[in-house]
Design a protein around this motif. Structure first.
Motif, PDB file in Angstrom:
ATOM      1  N   LEU A  54       0.852  -1.185   0.000  1.00 38.94           N
ATOM      2  CA  LEU A  54       0.000   0.000   0.000  1.00 38.94           C
ATOM      3  C   LEU A  54       0.890   1.238   0.000  1.00 38.94           C
ATOM      4  N   ALA A  55       0.834   2.009  -1.072  1.00 38.45           N
ATOM      5  CA  ALA A  55       1.661   3.206  -1.219  1.00 38.45           C
ATOM      6  C   ALA A  55       0.833   4.454  -0.907  1.00 38.45           C
ATOM      7  N   TRP A  56       1.532   5.530  -0.576  1.00 38.47           N
ATOM      8  CA  TRP A  56       0.816   6.768  -0.251  1.00 38.47           C
ATOM      9  C   TRP A  56       0.097   7.341  -1.470  1.00 38.47           C
ATOM     10  N   LYS A  57       0.559   6.998  -2.670  1.00 40.37           N
ATOM     11  CA  LYS A  57      -0.149   7.471  -3.862  1.00 40.37           C
ATOM     12  C   LYS A  57      -1.516   6.809  -4.011  1.00 40.37           C
ATOM     13  N   ASP A  58      -1.732   5.704  -3.271  1.00 36.72           N
ATOM     14  CA  ASP A  58      -3.020   5.014  -3.303  1.00 36.72           C
ATOM     15  C   ASP A  58      -3.984   5.551  -2.248  1.00 36.72           C
ATOM     16  N   VAL A  66      -6.552  -0.279  -3.672  1.00 38.50           N
ATOM     17  CA  VAL A  66      -5.656  -1.424  -3.790  1.00 38.50           C
ATOM     18  C   VAL A  66      -5.318  -1.566  -5.265  1.00 38.50           C
ATOM     19  N   THR A  67      -4.073  -1.281  -5.626  1.00 41.06           N
ATOM     20  CA  THR A  67      -3.660  -1.267  -7.025  1.00 41.06           C
ATOM     21  C   THR A  67      -2.455  -2.172  -7.230  1.00 41.06           C
ATOM     22  N   ALA A  68      -2.245  -2.543  -8.478  1.00 39.55           N
ATOM     23  CA  ALA A  68      -1.103  -3.393  -8.829  1.00 39.55           C
ATOM     24  C   ALA A  68       0.180  -2.576  -8.802  1.00 39.55           C
ATOM     25  N   LYS A  69       1.264  -3.244  -8.429  1.00 36.93           N
ATOM     26  CA  LYS A  69       2.604  -2.648  -8.452  1.00 36.93           C
ATOM     27  C   LYS A  69       3.508  -3.570  -9.258  1.00 36.93           C
ATOM     28  N   PRO A  70       3.338  -3.577 -10.602  1.00 42.70           N
ATOM     29  CA  PRO A  70       4.122  -4.508 -11.410  1.00 42.70           C
ATOM     30  C   PRO A  70       5.625  -4.215 -11.258  1.00 42.70           C
ATOM     31  N   PRO A  71       6.467  -5.249 -11.292  1.00 42.28           N
ATOM     32  CA  PRO A  71       6.121  -6.671 -11.443  1.00 42.28           C
ATOM     33  C   PRO A  71       6.013  -7.400 -10.110  1.00 42.28           C
ATOM     34  N   HIS A  72       6.062  -6.667  -8.982  1.00 45.09           N
ATOM     35  CA  HIS A  72       6.178  -7.323  -7.682  1.00 45.09           C
ATOM     36  C   HIS A  72       4.842  -7.696  -7.070  1.00 45.09           C
ATOM     37  N   PHE A  73       3.788  -6.970  -7.385  1.00 46.27           N
ATOM     38  CA  PHE A  73       2.524  -7.218  -6.695  1.00 46.27           C
ATOM     39  C   PHE A  73       1.355  -6.982  -7.628  1.00 46.27           C
ATOM     40  N   SER A  74       0.375  -7.881  -7.533  1.00 44.31           N
ATOM     41  CA  SER A  74      -0.895  -7.721  -8.220  1.00 44.31           C
ATOM     42  C   SER A  74      -1.986  -8.202  -7.282  1.00 44.31           C
ATOM     43  N   PRO A  75      -3.108  -7.481  -7.154  1.00 44.27           N
ATOM     44  CA  PRO A  75      -4.180  -7.941  -6.265  1.00 44.27           C
ATOM     45  C   PRO A  75      -4.685  -9.315  -6.671  1.00 44.27           C
ATOM     46  N   LYS A  76      -5.239 -10.033  -5.718  1.00 44.16           N
ATOM     47  CA  LYS A  76      -5.768 -11.361  -5.987  1.00 44.16           C
ATOM     48  C   LYS A  76      -6.830 -11.281  -7.076  1.00 44.16           C
ATOM     49  N   ASP A  77      -6.747 -12.198  -8.059  1.00 41.11           N
ATOM     50  CA  ASP A  77      -7.647 -12.215  -9.220  1.00 41.11           C
ATOM     51  C   ASP A  77      -7.558 -10.926 -10.018  1.00 41.11           C
ATOM     52  N   HIS A  78      -6.472 -10.164  -9.818  1.00 42.29           N
ATOM     53  CA  HIS A  78      -6.246  -8.905 -10.538  1.00 42.29           C
ATOM     54  C   HIS A  78      -7.365  -7.889 -10.312  1.00 42.29           C
ATOM     55  N   GLU A  79      -8.073  -8.005  -9.191  1.00 46.34           N
ATOM     56  CA  GLU A  79      -9.199  -7.107  -8.910  1.00 46.34           C
ATOM     57  C   GLU A  79      -8.724  -5.920  -8.078  1.00 46.34           C
ATOM     58  N   GLU A  80      -8.658  -4.741  -8.691  1.00 48.20           N
ATOM     59  CA  GLU A  80      -8.348  -3.525  -7.954  1.00 48.20           C
ATOM     60  C   GLU A  80      -9.646  -2.945  -7.394  1.00 48.20           C
ATOM     61  N   ARG A  81      -9.564  -2.322  -6.219  1.00 51.23           N
ATOM     62  CA  ARG A  81     -10.773  -1.840  -5.573  1.00 51.23           C
ATOM     63  C   ARG A  81     -10.484  -0.607  -4.730  1.00 51.23           C
ATOM     64  N   SER A  82     -11.550   0.109  -4.368  1.00 52.03           N
ATOM     65  CA  SER A  82     -11.457   1.280  -3.508  1.00 52.03           C
ATOM     66  C   SER A  82     -12.187   0.994  -2.202  1.00 52.03           C
ATOM     67  N   ARG A 142     -18.795  -7.877  -0.345  1.00 44.88           N
ATOM     68  CA  ARG A 142     -17.981  -8.538  -1.377  1.00 44.88           C
ATOM     69  C   ARG A 142     -17.100  -7.523  -2.097  1.00 44.88           C
ATOM     70  N   ASP A 143     -17.649  -6.369  -2.456  1.00 38.50           N
ATOM     71  CA  ASP A 143     -16.865  -5.349  -3.151  1.00 38.50           C
ATOM     72  C   ASP A 143     -15.751  -4.803  -2.267  1.00 38.50           C
ATOM     73  N   LEU A 144     -16.055  -4.583  -0.985  1.00 41.10           N
ATOM     74  CA  LEU A 144     -15.053  -4.025  -0.081  1.00 41.10           C
ATOM     75  C   LEU A 144     -13.907  -4.994   0.164  1.00 41.10           C
ATOM     76  N   MET A 145     -14.210  -6.289   0.208  1.00 42.52           N
ATOM     77  CA  MET A 145     -13.183  -7.279   0.501  1.00 42.52           C
ATOM     78  C   MET A 145     -12.480  -7.799  -0.747  1.00 42.52           C
ATOM     79  N   GLY A 146     -13.021  -7.497  -1.919  1.00 42.20           N
ATOM     80  CA  GLY A 146     -12.364  -7.913  -3.153  1.00 42.20           C
ATOM     81  C   GLY A 146     -12.505  -9.380  -3.461  1.00 42.20           C
ATOM     82  N   HIS A 147     -13.655  -9.977  -3.103  1.00 37.63           N
ATOM     83  CA  HIS A 147     -13.894 -11.387  -3.419  1.00 37.63           C
ATOM     84  C   HIS A 147     -14.348 -11.530  -4.866  1.00 37.63           C
TER      85      HIS A 147
END
Length: 372
Positions: free
Chosen positions: A227-231, A241-257, A336-341
């Protein structure tokens, strides 16, 4: 950028927005519907690069996919190439699949594609079940289930490529059931937060923002680490919750607020004021990004607080977040949306037996008569 399809058949969109990579599930298995949703979502036309150009950009030799492989070892090599250069799986998932591919190639590499039948697979499964593992006598059932799942994906891919005529029957691993999410009680939470500032280890004392993000935002361990301050938008009271390629991608590639609770909002304001130049929100005692030691020191805190430990200790804060939302009457789709399922059935597991709505439903039967 464009569309890609995961092994479950669902199409996903990937595009750039203001320089950031965006990924989202389109919740459809139809290519035509996915293309329409992509254009509606991004406002961009769907462009395709020639395959030869993509191969050249990857810097890898092109594979002649039209010729039928002569051995199962060659089939495993082709799937390995597909996973590395054409799939959109996470790096960790690809590495886990590569382990299985090396085992299959060592055992079956000499076989012809049609010689891998159900009996051969059953012999392999029996040997794996008897191999030493996490349990004292044999390999854990969860591990066997994963290996069978990998083999199923591999054979399905080979069948789609017409390398094999049919998929042989695979063994079924039974006796595995998912545990109910175990939320922390108010007394346990109070014990954790009271024990943290008194702990002799500075690594444990630095866990305050980690605990708050798990409890008030439901973030997973890696989502907390990256989690970066830009997020974080303190003025709008949101974090992403955003991807930080190439080190991190959210589960199922689902970004959320996720909206910030008042307690979390106040904490993040204090952290930002104290470290205006920091990149990451959660810092360890040396003011660097948390590493894999995050799990170790969280378990130390649980031990010091006298709270029962179990696998995925930090994840219990996320369980507490989802359970508290449902107990407060929040509808399951919002949770479900808040937890990113990706699947609402996962969220449904948080409707535990302590849910007041279930208790009220059973209490409504009081005094009712039944005809037997």
């Amino acid at each position: 950028m464009g569309l890609y399809q995961r092994p479950n058949g669902v199409w996903y969109a990937r595009w750039t927005k203001r320089g950031a990579l965006e990924r989202r599930s389109l919740n459809t298995t139809s290519r035509r519907d996915a293309e329409a949703k992509y254009r509606e979502l991004t406002g961009k036309p769907l462009t395709r690069r020639p395959r030869a150009k993509k191969e050249a950009q990857r810097g890898a030799a092109a594979v002649d996919w039209r010729t039928k492989p002569e051995s199962l070892g060659e089939m495993t090599d082709r799937w390995a190439y597909h996973l590395k250069h054409r799939s959109h799986m996470k790096v960790g998932s690809i590495e886990a699949y590569m382990v299985q591919l090396r085992r299959w190639k060592e055992r079956w590499g000499h076989l012809k594609p049609g010689e891998l039948d159900a009996e051969t697979i059953a012999d392999w499964h029996e040997d794996r079940a008897a191999a030493p593992g996490k349990r004292a006598d044999n390999t854990a059932k969860a591990t066997l289930k994963f290996e069978v799942r990998c083999l199923q994906l591999f054979l399905r891919w080979c069948a789609n490529k017409k390398y094999i005529d049919e998929i042989p029957d695979l063994p079924v691993v039974s006796g595995i059931s998912k545990k109910e999410p175990r939320a922390l009680s108010p007394l346990q939470l109070r014990a954790l937060f009271d024990a943290r500032p008194r702990h002799p280890r500075p690594q444990v004392r630095a866990l305050h923002p980690v605990l708050m993000l798990g409890l008030h935002a439901g973030l997973r361990r890696e989502e907390i680490r990256f989690l970066a301050w830009k997020d974080v938008d303190l003025s709008a009271g949101l974090l992403r919750v955003t991807a930080k390629p190439p080190h991190f991608s959210p589960k199922d590639h689902e970004e959320r607020s996720i909206p910030l609770s008042p307690e979390l909002h106040e904490l993040l304001k204090e952290l930002r004021a104290g470290s205006p130049e920091a990149e990451w929100v959660c810092l360890n005692c040396e003011f660097g990004q948390w590493s894999l030691g995050l799990t170790k020191w969280t378990r130390e805190l649980f031990k010091a607080a006298g709270v029962e430990r179990e696998h995925g200790t930090l994840h219990r804060l996320r369980h507490s977040f989802g359970t508290r939302l449902l107990h407060a009457g929040v509808d399951i789709e919002t949770v479900r949306d808040l937890m990113g399922h990706a699947d609402i059935s996962t969220t449904g597991r948080y409707l535990s037996t302590t849910d007041p709505r279930k208790r009220a439903a059973v209490a409504a039967l009081s005094g009712a008569t039944f005809e037997l």
